[in-house]
Design an enzyme around this catalytic site. Structure first.
Site, PDB file in Angstrom:
ATOM      1  N   GLY A 161      12.976   0.389  20.200  1.00 60.90           N
ATOM      2  CA  GLY A 161      14.005  -0.334  20.947  1.00 60.90           C
ATOM      3  C   GLY A 161      13.384  -1.108  22.079  1.00 60.90           C
ATOM      4  O   GLY A 161      12.843  -0.515  23.002  1.00 60.90           O
TER       5      GLY A 161
ATOM      6  N   GLY B 184      21.025   6.737  16.772  1.00 63.54           N
ATOM      7  CA  GLY B 184      21.833   6.886  15.562  1.00 63.54           C
ATOM      8  C   GLY B 184      23.045   5.975  15.636  1.00 63.54           C
ATOM      9  O   GLY B 184      23.061   5.026  16.431  1.00 63.54           O
TER      10      GLY B 184
ATOM     11  N   TYR C 132       9.135   2.440   7.357  1.00 63.29           N
ATOM     12  CA  TYR C 132       9.023   1.302   8.236  1.00 63.29           C
ATOM     13  C   TYR C 132       9.087   1.625   9.731  1.00 63.29           C
ATOM     14  O   TYR C 132       8.353   1.044  10.519  1.00 63.29           O
ATOM     15  CB  TYR C 132      10.122   0.294   7.892  1.00 63.29           C
TER      16      TYR C 132
END
Lengths: 502, 502, 502, 502
Positions: free
Chosen positions: B60, B136, B275
């Protein structure tokens, strides 16, 4: 809004924006807490609100915000700083699309502020958005907040105004206006509110009408404003004052007046006339400038002073000084010059410099006071620390005698209705008699206008002791409402995170 | 957390901070939504959290926040930008006093973001403060939010995470941990949470364990983190993974494990291995780098290509390319060079320039591809637009043949558990068969790793069709939870004000 | 440009912008000083320059600037930060109107920088404006500056480049190109320059061609650039390298080549091949990637190591490691993972944290090294402090043996031609023999590529001791020009004001 | 300093910071160009300069700068904005170490400004540093600059002040003071300068003494300042005015006075008394407030008006209005209220709003003018556009008659000595006779004070036509110096790059 009691608990870890100037750093000024403005049904609603807030800048310099409704969405922009610092920017106004908008000015404090407290506050309620801006202070906000948190409410600000939002959100009445009224019924203290829904602009004034609120008209567009000077700036007509205990609901169907509270006599705050309102405003039907001049005239009658020159403490003492001069025949001169640039930015000289007695804000106009007997006219005395400096400055410039005349009574009690006053022990008049005050200030004579004197200047024969015409507890100790938070203050809520910079 | 569905309604009047780069502007990348980190009982708790978040930066890049508790108060600092942009500043860390702290990284989106959504979110509950950070996405957040607003809750963010706070606030259970569990029981979707109270650090993983969460130890100090690489940065030991459906309650009495949900088999998200996770992390007991190399090895077995050189699409294709090269014996070369500076800042060349086919992010290393038959290895294909450009670039540099090999299966379904995927119609593999994909991309041959291939790389014989070992709906359409919001989407809440810049 | 000697005197009262990361804070990296780029005769000249500078970002991350000429005026924008931070903004590009433009990237230093030094520098000369950007460093700049100040010149920067402007300004030759040449004749050291007048774009390379400069062509538009990768980004063709001692004058009449200096053999800097240039560039006719791989191959021949795995020190050791792996047959693995986010932002962990041995920039990929004999490949060793950390990190992750192989010779002498090297006493190889270096670094074995090894990798049989083919004094002490400032250093100029933040 | 002529050529591509308010946007105000202040031999030199500049803020609101010398180095901080915006910050003052310092305030223009022009300017000369701050304007700056550039000088600002630096730099005299005098001899126009070397503080006033400069003393520390109000703020004593053509050299040996020019009679600018200087300053031995009151008294004699009320145009018309009221016996009232917040921030209402006649800066105090015959007193009329608005505003508020009285003569000629005046064709009085002016303004009667009236207010019998006592060309067209640039203006220098934002 204020939330003093609440904010007090979270000062320590706030990342704050603060600004104070030489004299204000003493806290030797009363401060108005806020100004509000609302427009309904004009294509430039937000621009008009920005202008209105600019005219009300004297009511709050800390922060400003505007919320508009564009038919689909509410848009909000809130900023720390002066109105002109941000809301003069066309890009910000463009983001505030819509034909209805409300705005709010917040006062400047020596403490600090955070963006989250800047109003108008907004909530997405079941049934639609609701924004509100508040001038005044609730005396049971902390009590209500505790109850709300106990019921699972999550507060995001330290502002007492947020309590109003939660009360509206929790009301189970079907119509939003009824939910708003149900919320107001639970409030105690002073409030002049402007609120915006997706259909309506609402104005509300507490049952005593402590803080001002007026209704205006701009070629058919209804306007709400704290003072008439905010109508003047856009050329709007002053229709009437919103009455005490009145709720004005403005929609496309026009202006509706509701009176949901038991009728009471109004008791507006006398300090709007003495100090807060702009001299060019009409408050409660009175020209503020004219009233202040009359206070100077009353003062000249009650406490004459044989002297050579009348010198106002700028800027707020000027109208009373003109009145005093006209009544006494002693010439009026600008014997003290104020540096207008000091306003909100110059902080503190270095420690070593301070002992030089730096004159950041005021300088004596020596040619007008040297060798003369001077009458200084001020509008009020709070802590007295400014008066000490001013008197000393005038003496050092060679005045022969310095007489202080104050165009309001001694302030003996703090305010809880939206005026920022020091604690009682710091009020000069709360702990000293007249002679001790004179000695503290260092002047040759000192006199205050009597309580009845201000009532006379307002056009009354005297203060009605049974039903006083004004909220005047600062001079009399006569608080017009219950002070629930004050009597029940216990553990403060933590609220620390609300202190976060963001 | 995500709140995609919610945010969608308020994009139009957000004042946003956005950043996207050449290829990302195509949205041709999957993105992880968040990283979380928590520390309990260390004098440098906030500094450790900052370092942990820095190691989780790949999860992030949009924003980051830390909340600490110092024994008396909660302190919070949340900022847009990279962790190192703000939390490397000693003054910010000093404001985050205390021995316990949690932090959160938020992903970067092409849309925009607002400070109010930056986590950890905090609320002052009856009983004390409560902060939470969420990795999530809830699949019933909008449904819960509507219910909460109907009951008088006021939401301040557009984040699905705020719903958790309100559910905790409204729970009437006496103990905070029980209120938290009661809230979790109402959630649906994927969540790995870290929460902080004035006594405890709590970690929680949803019943399927979709997103990762690990428990570490730094010389006796318990740590929670999304990935083990965040333990490595501070030299902490990896104790174990938090289990699916487990709640870990850390207090001065030690680490307690609760399992309030009915037991289920774990189904962690396979994309962490393919990934998202850093190659140096150990996820679910597997070295991420090693798994990716094995995917390359499986791919070489399933889809060999007689060629001169193996070239990874940097950087994520590198481990698979090394595996493919080792399995096939064809040399591995850096035939495409990535400009690391492009990351998050370079926006858009001028319109006129664009047609030059500007190579902001990648350039071909001509000496390694000219005249050769090239196998390009990528980890996955989303929209395919990047692949088109890469293949064209390699051809223009003189490659004789270009073969594309992808170390994961075709992505045919969008994600709702915290991965930012395009709508289904924009997924290359959702609308095209293999040959149409090859034609779209413009390569001489194209092959994907099979679903069973990734299970083999993970050490399984094959995917268990009855109880699949991983959350793999992107390849299979097999969503492991209900998707309540998706099936009931109706009128969105307005939420516009939450879009405000401040 | 550099001006190290000069800057040294004004560090104390600079208000600086600094940025350094964990390992760089040791100064354990060589740094290229600058990149230049120029375009003549394209409607999007400034946008092309911005893209070119972006491709050259590795040559200077501290600041960037562009000057354009629009037919009437020169326009300039110079900024601290990365190219993409500012020059990706269309509004800035719009301010840089015109068909001709030059640009410059400046390197990042641990010291600090000021906007006034950011290039291109500009002066309004008698006869018109003149802008110049400089890659390299003059070895007589301070001497020239003292002479100029003595004659009444007022310098505004601490940059050696400003000296060039003053020399041009004071030349009495009638044509600007001749004044420029007269100025160049007085310079000593390394320079690749791009200059812009109201009629011409000029490129110049010092008589030895120490720093690179290439000529490109974009559909008829001439381009000048430090490296070919900056041609690739805009799809321009590489025409040829500007030759040593050549001045290229580009006007509407085409490209003219001048050779005003006595002919000399070129001696380009070998470090462009070893470390500075991007691997996808072609420098002096050689693929940089290919050369680095060949250095790895030579290194495998000169210093083989029986081991389990070849691990590059990322990112610069990768090509040599691939070569070493291919030559030795030992597998290549990413045993060390670099956190790309650390780049320029993360400053310093708290003092207490530092002893944890925080791994901000690199982490070991434990699965690839645990229990193995590891060969680490790096491109060069400067101070050695990074190597110490890396070796320790790999050992702690469980490596059985750690062998260090360096794909260039020991660095024993500092640079004065535009590479930022530590003082000689801080160069590991200047004060230690091979065994002492091995002990310092803590590896099991250590080997460097020989000087002749790099010449072989460049395609020569060996270094020509009479006419060395490259500038290689860092390895040999053989400085190719006089070092006037160094031999005459006396009282520095004060220059303090130039340190001002603005 | 000014550099109007020069700046004019580079406006188009400046990235500027501009600020103007409602009325100022008409340019309907004269503006002083600068204020200067210097201190020699005090440990808090920079802090004292900051305070002095703050007291001189009315002389320039655009930017401010301070240069100090700390015994080893010169330190400089220059900023756009008000003095208090930056120099109230202790960290900035700390950077300005040293016992000697000079400072400068720059005026605010509707055009724009750039940091490079902010004074004091500094140059490292052969022999040491030299800083200078300039109040005034040179009338041959452009001519000198062209000559300097022709000789190879490189200019870095568009300020005429930089010319002085170059002249000093190029002087071949051995002593710095002599080089400074040699430079001054080449100047033409108005200048009051403060300069700082590593040994001395120097003050200089042009041969006619057009702009003011005073010498003060703070307990033995010599002070230089534009006005005495800047001495008052720090409690310094006013020693004497620096004389016309005098150079005051302050060193550790005391204060030395030089008179290098042929003796001339002083001709100070009359506008300091009429408009620029602060009312509490003593300029040329005259109390500014007292002089303005006397101008009001003279005006009442020359142009009486039978009326009900005397209303000043705030704030500058107040002293004259008090004089007029006292002389006429008509009461003085604040009939127009000025919003002090408008100062420098509120830009422009939206286009649609403008037609509402928004009153951003002034509002009528209706209670004092409705139904009355009003005499408006202003200090001067420039373009007249403000007067039009004010008169209209007063009429709309219900005034019966509006008479305008101006306490200075009609302005018919522009200034070139440091006052920002519009071009001649935009001066109301340059193109209209009295009646046409009255009609333009829309008042019932209009009168100006005569030229001899201002001389009488200054204590003279009349203007001496042979040797006029004051610089008064704005009223008389009698320019006291040559205007070389004006007569020779030809091709402007390009100077475009100086317009760069940085």
């Amino acid at each position: 809004m204020n939330g003093n009691a609440i904010r007090g608990t979270s000062d320590m870890n706030e990342s704050t924006v603060s600004a104070h100037s030489e004299l204000d750093s003493d806290g030797d000024r009363l401060r108005e807490h806020c100004g509000v403005f609302g427009v309904f049904g004009h294509p430039d609603a937000a621009a008009l609100v920005a202008l209105g807030l600019h005219a009300l800048q004297h009511r709050g310099q800390e922060a400003a915000g505007i919320v508009s409704f564009d038919g689909r969405r509410f848009n909000s922009e809130r900023r720390l700083g002066l109105v002109g610092d941000h809301f003069s920017d066309a890009r910000i106004i463009e983001r505030l699309a819509g034909h209805a908008a409300i705005g709010h000015n917040r006062y400047s404090t020596t403490g600090g502020t955070i963006l989250r407290n800047v109003q108008p506050l907004f909530a997405e309620l079941d049934g639609g958005g609701f924004a509100v801006g508040h001038n005044g202070n609730l005396t049971n906000a902390l009590t209500l907040r505790r109850q709300l948190v106990r019921e699972g409410a999550i507060c995001q600000s330290t502002s007492d105004t947020e309590v109003i939002l939660h009360l509206v959100a929790r009301s189970t009445r079907p119509r939003l206006v009824d939910r708003f009224i149900e919320a107001l019924r639970q409030l105690e203290g002073a409030y002049s509110l402007v609120a915006l829904t997706n259909k309506k602009l609402i104005g509300a004034r507490d049952p005593l009408g402590i803080r001002p609120l007026v209704l205006g008209d701009l070629n058919g567009t209804p306007i709400l404003a704290s003072e008439t000077c905010a109508l003047d700036i856009i050329g709007a007509r002053h229709v009437r004052d919103v009455e005490n205990g009145e709720i004005v609901v403005i929609s496309k169907d026009g202006v509706e007046s509701l009176k949901p509270f038991p009728p009471q006599r109004a008791r507006p705050c006398i300090f709007e006339h003495i100090y807060f309102a702009r001299p060019d405003s009409i408050v409660g039907g009175h020209s503020v400038y004219e009233v202040r001049k009359r206070m100077g005239i009353e003062l000249a009658r009650e406490a004459p002073a044989g002297a050579d020159v009348i010198v106002p403490v700028p800027d707020s003492g000027v109208p009373a000084a003109i009145g005093y001069s006209q009544a006494s025949g002693v010439p009026f001169e600008l014997g003290i010059i104020r540096n207008h640039y000091v306003g909100r930015t110059f902080i503190e000289p270095t420690q070593q410099i301070r002992q030089l007695g730096v004159k950041l804000k005021h300088n004596v106009n020596r040619s007008q006071v040297a060798g003369k007997s001077v009458v200084l006219i001020d509008d009020s005395i709070v802590r007295g620390t400014t008066s000490v400096k001013i008197v000393q400055m005038v003496r050092e410039a060679g005045a022969r005698e310095v007489h202080m005349r104050v165009a309001s009574p001694p302030i003996t009690h703090p305010d809880f209705y939206g005026i920022d006053t020091p604690d009682q022990e710091n009020l000069l008049a709360a702990t000293r008699d007249l002679d001790a005050m004179r000695e503290f200030i260092g002047c040759d004579s000192l006199a205050f206008l009597s309580v009845d004197g201000i009532y006379r200047a307002m056009g009354h024969e005297r203060r009605d002791p049974v039903h006083p015409q004004y909220t005047d507890h600062c001079f009399t100790g006569d608080y017009p409402t219950a002070l629930t938070d004050r009597s029940s203050r216990s553990e403060p809520l933590q609220l620390s995170l609300l202190a976060e910079a963001g």
